[in-house]
Design a protein around this motif. Structure first.
Motif, PDB file in Angstrom:
ATOM      1  N   GLY A   1       1.037  -8.431   2.962  1.00 56.43           N
ATOM      2  CA  GLY A   1       0.295  -8.501   1.696  1.00 56.43           C
ATOM      3  C   GLY A   1       0.191  -7.164   0.974  1.00 56.43           C
ATOM      4  O   GLY A   1      -0.693  -6.985   0.132  1.00 56.43           O
ATOM      5  N   LYS A   2       1.078  -6.237   1.309  1.00 58.49           N
ATOM      6  CA  LYS A   2       1.004  -4.887   0.745  1.00 58.49           C
ATOM      7  C   LYS A   2       1.035  -4.869  -0.775  1.00 58.49           C
ATOM      8  O   LYS A   2       0.229  -4.210  -1.410  1.00 58.49           O
ATOM      9  CB  LYS A   2       2.190  -4.030   1.217  1.00 58.49           C
ATOM     10  N   SER A   3       2.002  -5.588  -1.354  1.00 63.74           N
ATOM     11  CA  SER A   3       2.191  -5.465  -2.799  1.00 63.74           C
ATOM     12  C   SER A   3       0.980  -5.983  -3.576  1.00 63.74           C
ATOM     13  O   SER A   3       0.508  -5.313  -4.499  1.00 63.74           O
ATOM     14  CB  SER A   3       3.479  -6.160  -3.232  1.00 63.74           C
ATOM     15  N   SER A   4       0.444  -7.139  -3.181  1.00 64.27           N
ATOM     16  CA  SER A   4      -0.751  -7.667  -3.875  1.00 64.27           C
ATOM     17  C   SER A   4      -1.918  -6.715  -3.697  1.00 64.27           C
ATOM     18  O   SER A   4      -2.685  -6.469  -4.639  1.00 64.27           O
ATOM     19  CB  SER A   4      -1.198  -9.030  -3.335  1.00 64.27           C
TER      20      SER A   4
ATOM     21  N   ILE B   1       3.559   2.960  -7.287  1.00 64.91           N
ATOM     22  CA  ILE B   1       5.019   2.959  -7.117  1.00 64.91           C
ATOM     23  C   ILE B   1       5.362   2.362  -5.754  1.00 64.91           C
ATOM     24  O   ILE B   1       4.492   2.220  -4.900  1.00 64.91           O
ATOM     25  CB  ILE B   1       5.625   4.378  -7.227  1.00 64.91           C
ATOM     26  N   ARG B   2       6.621   2.005  -5.566  1.00 64.61           N
ATOM     27  CA  ARG B   2       7.008   1.470  -4.261  1.00 64.61           C
ATOM     28  C   ARG B   2       8.349   2.020  -3.825  1.00 64.61           C
ATOM     29  O   ARG B   2       9.199   2.354  -4.646  1.00 64.61           O
ATOM     30  CB  ARG B   2       7.038  -0.053  -4.311  1.00 64.61           C
ATOM     31  N   PHE B   3       8.476   2.116  -2.491  1.00 62.08           N
ATOM     32  CA  PHE B   3       9.756   2.490  -1.888  1.00 62.08           C
ATOM     33  C   PHE B   3      10.244   1.338  -1.025  1.00 62.08           C
ATOM     34  O   PHE B   3       9.434   0.698  -0.358  1.00 62.08           O
ATOM     35  CB  PHE B   3       9.609   3.753  -1.041  1.00 62.08           C
TER      36      PHE B   3
ATOM     37  N   VAL C   1       1.281   4.380  -3.171  1.00 65.76           N
ATOM     38  CA  VAL C   1       2.673   4.211  -2.774  1.00 65.76           C
ATOM     39  C   VAL C   1       2.796   3.080  -1.758  1.00 65.76           C
ATOM     40  O   VAL C   1       2.178   3.116  -0.694  1.00 65.76           O
ATOM     41  CB  VAL C   1       3.239   5.517  -2.158  1.00 65.76           C
ATOM     42  N   ASP C   2       3.586   2.087  -2.114  1.00 64.88           N
ATOM     43  CA  ASP C   2       3.849   0.919  -1.268  1.00 64.88           C
ATOM     44  C   ASP C   2       5.048   1.255  -0.384  1.00 64.88           C
ATOM     45  O   ASP C   2       6.176   1.280  -0.864  1.00 64.88           O
ATOM     46  CB  ASP C   2       4.163  -0.240  -2.235  1.00 64.88           C
ATOM     47  N   ARG C   3       4.816   1.574   0.874  1.00 66.79           N
ATOM     48  CA  ARG C   3       5.791   2.044   1.880  1.00 66.79           C
ATOM     49  C   ARG C   3       6.188   3.492   1.620  1.00 66.79           C
ATOM     50  O   ARG C   3       6.413   3.903   0.488  1.00 66.79           O
ATOM     51  CB  ARG C   3       7.054   1.192   1.904  1.00 66.79           C
ATOM     52  N   TYR C   4       6.336   4.220   2.755  1.00 60.53           N
ATOM     53  CA  TYR C   4       6.677   5.654   2.642  1.00 60.53           C
ATOM     54  C   TYR C   4       7.392   6.067   3.919  1.00 60.53           C
ATOM     55  O   TYR C   4       8.095   5.261   4.533  1.00 60.53           O
ATOM     56  CB  TYR C   4       5.371   6.427   2.394  1.00 60.53           C
TER      57      TYR C   4
HETATM   58 NA    NA Z   1       6.428  -4.512  -0.173  1.00 60.37          NA
END
Ligand code: NA
Ligand code: DGP
Ligand code: NA
Length: 215
Positions: A22-25, A44-46, A99-102
């Motif tokens: 559920g990271k993005s939401s 932002i997202r990676f 930041v979504d994922r790093y």
């Molecule tokens: Na994601």
């Protein structure tokens, strides 16, 4: 004469987790809640699949191309490096960046391949020097809860054996890492969002916003 206020920098907030946690939401909800409180904020997202390097990564993830494990690892890292300066600039100007994922996804997904020459230690090297998050929220869901959330997508890594190794490696990495908050993401979206907001407010309140971002 009026004295300039010392500039408060923004916070660097990283959200990590397994696929379907559920990271993005949650990132979107966090962005909206900070925005409503009046903080300038950016999400932002990676991987950032829009850059030339990101397009190579996208093709790899969709299974349209093959890459050596080390090579794709370095591309994922390069994809963070190409955005690093703009993250630093945003933060210096007072904007909080979510930041979504790093780097944690970076090392964990690559090391989960169990390639004998791609250890966690090897995987960390190209991440050294990237802006260091003020806080990392790890959205944790049990394998049972993950299964309830429906089938895997079609991308590379979205299968049970890989996700199991990823889960184990995230625990290993986060045991050694400071500034990580484990969030039980198996609860309702609202409960998770409220805990994230409280954790982030606490972090922003206690961080030294006059000191520069760490590396
Ligand atoms: Na994601
Ligand atoms: P997402 O767009 O958040 O669903 O991420 C795509 C997939 O790529 C997901 O399975 C996690 C994985 N991933 C994200 N960052 C990295 C990275 O730096 N290295 C590797 N090997 N995998 C990553
Ligand atoms: Na995914």
């Amino acid at each position: 004469a009026s004295q300039a206020q010392p500039t408060r920098r923004g916070a660097l907030i990283v959200v990590e987790g397994l696929d379907r946690a559920g990271k993005s939401s949650q990132c979107e909800m966090l962005r909206d809640s900070l925005w409503q409180k009046g903080s300038p904020v950016k999400y932002i997202r990676f991987p950032d699949r829009t850059t030339p390097i990101g397009k190579l990564i996208d093709s790899y993830l969709r299974g349209s191309s093959h890459q050596d494990d080390h090579s794709i690892h370095l591309l994922f890292s390069a994809n963070r490096w190409e955005v690093a300066k703009s993250i630093e600039d945003e933060i210096a100007s007072g904007t909080t960046v979510i930041v979504d994922r790093y780097s944690y996804s970076g090392v964990v997904y690559s090391a989960a391949k169990a390639n004998p020459t791609l250890s966690l230690e090897w995987a960390w090297q190209p991440e050294i020097g990237l802006p260091r998050p003020d806080i990392c929220l790890f959205l944790s869901i049990s394998p049972e809860e993950a299964a309830k959330r429906g089938g895997f997508g079609v991308e590379r890594y979205e299968n049970e054996p890989m996700q199991t190794r990823v889960r184990q490696l995230f625990s290993t990495v986060f045991e050694r890492q400071e500034d990580v908050s484990i969030i039980d993401a198996g609860r309702s979206i609202t409960e998770v969002a409220l805990q994230i907001q409280a954790t982030v407010s606490d972090c922003i309140e206690h961080m030294d916003a006059t000191a520069p971002l760490r590396k």
